[in-house]
Each structure stands twice: as structure tokens, then as C-alpha cells.
Design an enzyme around this catalytic site. Structure first.
Site, PDB file in Angstrom:
ATOM      1  N   ARG A 174       0.957  -1.123  -0.010  1.00 33.45           N
ATOM      2  CA  ARG A 174      -0.191   0.192   0.070  1.00 33.45           C
ATOM      3  C   ARG A 174       0.807   1.270  -0.108  1.00 33.45           C
ATOM      4  O   ARG A 174       0.551   2.051  -0.681  1.00 33.45           O
ATOM      5  CB  ARG A 174      -0.886  -0.020   1.157  1.00 33.45           C
ATOM      6  N   ASN A 201      -8.623   7.855   5.833  1.00 37.06           N
ATOM      7  CA  ASN A 201      -7.657   6.993   4.829  1.00 37.06           C
ATOM      8  C   ASN A 201      -6.179   7.419   5.557  1.00 37.06           C
ATOM      9  O   ASN A 201      -5.932   8.470   5.969  1.00 37.06           O
ATOM     10  CB  ASN A 201      -7.877   8.016   3.424  1.00 37.06           C
ATOM     11  N   VAL A 202      -5.682   6.435   4.967  1.00 38.98           N
ATOM     12  CA  VAL A 202      -4.142   6.588   5.561  1.00 38.98           C
ATOM     13  C   VAL A 202      -3.295   6.785   4.512  1.00 38.98           C
ATOM     14  O   VAL A 202      -1.928   6.946   4.604  1.00 38.98           O
ATOM     15  CB  VAL A 202      -4.004   4.802   6.040  1.00 38.98           C
ATOM     16  N   ASP A 203      -3.823   7.212   3.142  1.00 38.02           N
ATOM     17  CA  ASP A 203      -2.723   7.611   2.198  1.00 38.02           C
ATOM     18  C   ASP A 203      -2.743   9.087   2.407  1.00 38.02           C
ATOM     19  O   ASP A 203      -3.187   9.738   3.342  1.00 38.02           O
ATOM     20  CB  ASP A 203      -3.664   7.432   0.612  1.00 38.02           C
ATOM     21  N   HIS A 248      -7.210   7.112  11.431  1.00 35.60           N
ATOM     22  CA  HIS A 248      -7.078   6.074  11.148  1.00 35.60           C
ATOM     23  C   HIS A 248      -5.532   5.820  11.004  1.00 35.60           C
ATOM     24  O   HIS A 248      -4.811   4.780  10.782  1.00 35.60           O
ATOM     25  CB  HIS A 248      -7.899   5.240  10.248  1.00 35.60           C
ATOM     26  N   CYS A 255      14.238   0.164  15.340  1.00 39.19           N
ATOM     27  CA  CYS A 255      13.609   1.506  16.056  1.00 39.19           C
ATOM     28  C   CYS A 255      14.649   2.445  15.591  1.00 39.19           C
ATOM     29  O   CYS A 255      15.938   2.252  16.106  1.00 39.19           O
ATOM     30  CB  CYS A 255      13.091   1.345  17.508  1.00 39.19           C
ATOM     31  N   THR A 273     -17.365   7.464   2.099  1.00 38.57           N
ATOM     32  CA  THR A 273     -17.279   6.393   3.316  1.00 38.57           C
ATOM     33  C   THR A 273     -18.647   5.623   3.395  1.00 38.57           C
ATOM     34  O   THR A 273     -19.786   6.344   3.319  1.00 38.57           O
ATOM     35  CB  THR A 273     -16.957   7.220   4.595  1.00 38.57           C
ATOM     36  N   LEU A 312     -20.984   7.789  -3.672  1.00 41.36           N
ATOM     37  CA  LEU A 312     -21.141   7.298  -5.095  1.00 41.36           C
ATOM     38  C   LEU A 312     -22.514   6.600  -4.958  1.00 41.36           C
ATOM     39  O   LEU A 312     -23.532   6.628  -6.039  1.00 41.36           O
ATOM     40  CB  LEU A 312     -20.431   6.120  -5.466  1.00 41.36           C
ATOM     41  N   GLU A 313     -23.058   6.115  -3.714  1.00 39.73           N
ATOM     42  CA  GLU A 313     -24.508   5.363  -3.607  1.00 39.73           C
ATOM     43  C   GLU A 313     -24.956   5.644  -2.170  1.00 39.73           C
ATOM     44  O   GLU A 313     -23.919   6.017  -1.447  1.00 39.73           O
ATOM     45  CB  GLU A 313     -24.224   3.926  -3.939  1.00 39.73           C
TER      46      GLU A 313
HETATM   47  P1  OAD Z   1     -15.293   1.982   2.276  1.00 38.72           P
HETATM   48  O1  OAD Z   1     -14.632   0.770   1.444  1.00 38.72           O
HETATM   49  O2  OAD Z   1     -16.083   0.951   3.459  1.00 38.72           O
HETATM   50  O3  OAD Z   1     -16.531   2.646   1.789  1.00 38.72           O
HETATM   51  C1  OAD Z   1     -16.152   3.509   0.385  1.00 38.72           C
HETATM   52  C2  OAD Z   1     -17.318   4.341   0.142  1.00 38.72           C
HETATM   53  O4  OAD Z   1     -17.064   5.173  -0.834  1.00 38.72           O
HETATM   54  C3  OAD Z   1     -18.460   3.475  -0.415  1.00 38.72           C
HETATM   55  O5  OAD Z   1     -19.747   3.847   0.416  1.00 38.72           O
HETATM   56  C4  OAD Z   1     -18.679   3.632  -1.840  1.00 38.72           C
HETATM   57  O6  OAD Z   1     -19.858   3.705  -2.397  1.00 38.72           O
HETATM   58  C5  OAD Z   1     -17.905   4.823  -2.032  1.00 38.72           C
HETATM   59  N1  OAD Z   1     -17.285   5.290  -3.364  1.00 38.72           N
HETATM   60  C6  OAD Z   1     -16.712   4.650  -4.039  1.00 38.72           C
HETATM   61  N2  OAD Z   1     -16.073   4.976  -5.204  1.00 38.72           N
HETATM   62  C7  OAD Z   1     -16.522   6.332  -4.936  1.00 38.72           C
HETATM   63  C8  OAD Z   1     -16.471   7.572  -5.617  1.00 38.72           C
HETATM   64  N3  OAD Z   1     -15.539   7.746  -6.642  1.00 38.72           N
HETATM   65  N4  OAD Z   1     -16.801   8.900  -5.216  1.00 38.72           N
HETATM   66  C9  OAD Z   1     -17.752   8.864  -4.119  1.00 38.72           C
HETATM   67  N5  OAD Z   1     -17.768   7.711  -3.248  1.00 38.72           N
HETATM   68  C10 OAD Z   1     -17.255   6.525  -3.877  1.00 38.72           C
HETATM   69  O7  OAD Z   1     -14.302   2.807   3.040  1.00 38.72           O
HETATM   70  P2  OAD Z   1     -14.316   3.633   4.155  1.00 38.72           P
HETATM   71  O8  OAD Z   1     -15.729   3.836   4.605  1.00 38.72           O
HETATM   72  O9  OAD Z   1     -13.319   4.575   4.099  1.00 38.72           O
HETATM   73  O10 OAD Z   1     -10.180   1.464   8.414  1.00 38.72           O
HETATM   74  O11 OAD Z   1     -13.981   2.758   5.464  1.00 38.72           O
HETATM   75  C11 OAD Z   1     -13.917   2.876   6.587  1.00 38.72           C
HETATM   76  C12 OAD Z   1     -12.682   2.181   7.301  1.00 38.72           C
HETATM   77  O12 OAD Z   1     -12.882   0.549   7.105  1.00 38.72           O
HETATM   78  C13 OAD Z   1     -11.196   2.402   6.654  1.00 38.72           C
HETATM   79  O13 OAD Z   1     -10.834   3.570   7.118  1.00 38.72           O
HETATM   80  C14 OAD Z   1     -10.434   1.252   7.464  1.00 38.72           C
HETATM   81  C15 OAD Z   1     -11.497   0.275   7.123  1.00 38.72           C
HETATM   82  O14 OAD Z   1     -11.697  -0.671   8.000  1.00 38.72           O
HETATM   83  C16 OAD Z   1      -8.997   0.926   8.947  1.00 38.72           C
HETATM   84  O15 OAD Z   1      -8.201   0.380   8.289  1.00 38.72           O
HETATM   85  C17 OAD Z   1      -8.801   1.208  10.321  1.00 38.72           C
END
Ligand code: OAD
Length: 233
Positions: free
Chosen positions: A59, A92-94, A109, A136, A177, A203-204
Site C-alpha cells: 500500500r 484514509n491512510v494515504d 486511522h 527503531c 465513506t 457514489l451510492e
Molecule cells: P469503504 O470501502 O467502506 O467505503 C467506501 C465508500 O466510498 C462506499 O460507500 C462507496 O460507495 C464510496 N465510493 C466509491 N467510489 C466512490 C467515488 N468515486 N466517489 C464517491 N464515493 C465513492 O471505505 P471507508 O468508509 O473509508 O479502517 O472505510 C472505513 C474504514 O474501514 C477504513 O478507514 C478502514 C476500513 O476498515 C482502517 O483501516 C482502520
């Protein structure tokens, strides 16, 4: 002039999707290939640190192949030009918000480009691979360093600061999200009960859509610049 004075923005994997970073829960997403318990829990790291390092090394290396998109840049523009206060929180971690020009991003996160030592808690910026042999930089413990990622079962960063901002904001916006992971999924309700308007750009419809006063569906690169334009107009 905008009718809002304090905006809190929460972003998730969807804002970076059009830059080419996989989301977690969409078809073909990251968690589809890897059991979460294996690569995103302290127990998984203890059981097989080499595998966990490989997962995050890939990643981290992939960051150099992607670039911030119009949504990241629009949020940076908002931060630079909005007369009030903008608090930008990301799951996001990016590093695409920073490379898009954003300042003071709260990475609740953690970050791929940060490492910390489990032996002495020293933290540093890490752009190269980590292995079980990595020492370290401060205490020289071999195998002490781990990715500075908040894993399941661990406490997200800066929660006090985020909650204070949510309680005083007049607009909360959630972008890209799924609303599947707490505490971030609960931010909308906290902001709402303290009087903020709430908007979802995704997106949805997400799992949390019903909690938002307004929801807009579409790609982040379209919705976010449009929304920023309306706020700055
Ligand atoms: P998810 O993968 O759960 O959700 C991504 C969301 O983005 C979904 O609802 C998609 O519909 C939407 N999406 C996809 N493409 C898109 C676009 N082009 N424009 C707008 N929306 C779009 O990701 P997160 O909600 O970020 O945690 O996940 C939350 C956490 O779950 C992450 O930070 C990670 C994971 O476990 C850790 O690693 C601690």
C-alpha cells in the site's frame, strides 16, 4: 458569503477511489482479498508480522503511483479560501489530501507514511518498506517498528479534538465513506444533535444515509468540486 462558519468534513476511501486506490468494501476491495483479522488487528500482527508488513509495504509503495484528484484539490481550495473554520478529518491512510494541498489533516486511522515503535513509542516518517528486521530509529529494537495504522480494536487518533469540532460545527459533510466503521460512522449523529446541518456526498447511499439531512449521489470528483464551489460562491 456562506451561511456556515464552522465546517467539519469526514472523508473515506471513496474520495481516493478515482485516484486509483482501492476502497475496502466495494467489489474487489481490499478486505475482499485479505481477512481483516489477519492484516488489520494487533493479534494478526503478533501472529504473522511479516505478512502484515508485506500488506502495508504494498500500500505504501503504491502511493507513488497515484495522484490527488479534483475532489482532494477542491477541499484544499476550500480550506484556503473559506472565511470560517474547516476541520478536515480523514479515515484514509494515504497522503492524497496533503499532496492535494490540504493542511492540518486529521488522520484518525493513522498514516501509511508513518511508523511507530511498539517498544518505545517513537514515531517517524517512513517511506520505505518495513520488515521484521527493521530497527527503531530511537531505541534500536529490532521488530519494534509497526505501521502507524489504527487497527480494529484500537482507539482512533485525535478523538477529543474531532468531537469538539463536531459539537461546535454548523455543517458536517461526509464524503466517500460507507458508514460501516465506528466511531466515524457516528459523527453525523453527534453533529446533528448539536444543531449542525448534515450532508453526505457518496457514489451510492451508504449504510448511514438515513441519518443525513441531505444526500447527493455521484463520483467525488464531480460532487465535491460542485459543493465547494457553492460554499465559496
Ligand atoms: P469503504 O470501502 O467502506 O467505503 C467506501 C465508500 O466510498 C462506499 O460507500 C462507496 O460507495 C464510496 N465510493 C466509491 N467510489 C466512490 C467515488 N468515486 N466517489 C464517491 N464515493 C465513492 O471505505 P471507508 O468508509 O473509508 O479502517 O472505510 C472505513 C474504514 O474501514 C477504513 O478507514 C478502514 C476500513 O476498515 C482502517 O483501516 C482502520
Amino acid at each position: 458569503m456562506s451561511k456556515f462558519e464552522q465546517i467539519v468534513i469526514l472523508t473515506g476511501a471513496g474520495i481516493s477511489a478515482e485516484s486509483g486506490i482501492q476502497t475496502f468494501r466495494d467489489a474487489g476491495g481490499l478486505w475482499e482479498d485479505h481477512p481483516v483479522e489477519q492484516v488489520a488487528t494487533p493479534e494478526g500482527f503478533a501472529a504473522d508480522p511479516a505478512l502484515v508488513h508485506r500488506f502495508y509495504n504494498l500500500r505504501r509503495a503504491a502511493l507513488s503511483t497515484v495522484a490527488p484528484n479534483a475532489a482532494h484539490k477542491a477541499l484544499a481550495d476550500l480550506q484556503a479560501r473559506f472565511a470560517g473554520e474547516v476541520t478536515l478529518v480523514t479515515q484514509n491512510v494515504d497522503d492524497l489530501h496533503e499532496r492535494g494541498g490540504s493542511k492540518n489533516v486529521i488522520h484518525m486511522h493513522g498514516e501509511l507514511l508513518s511508523t511507530f515503535c511498539t517498544a518505545c513509542n517513537h514515531r517517524w516518517r517512513q517511506e520505505t518498506d518495513l520488515t521484521v528486521e527493521t530497527q527503531c530509529l530511537a531505541c534500536q529494537t529490532q521488530g519494534g517498528p509497526r505501521p502507524d495504522i489504527v487497527w480494529f480494536g484500537e482507539m482512533p487518533y485525535d478523538m477529543d479534538r474531532i468531537e469538539r469540532a463536531l459539537k461546535r460545527c454548523d455543517l458536517f459533510v461526509s464524503i466517500g465513506t460507507s458508514g460501516a466503521v465506528y466511531p466515524a460512522a457516528g459523527f453525523v449523529q453527534l453533529a446533528h444533535v448539536h444543531g449542525a446541518q448534515t450532508l453526505e456526498l457518496n457514489l451510492e447511499p451508504s449504510q448511514g444515509s438515513a441519518f443525513f439531512g441531505e444526500t447527493r449521489q455521484g463520483p467525488a470528483t464531480q460532487l465535491v468540486p460542485e459543493w465547494v464551489h457553492s460554499i465559496l460562491a
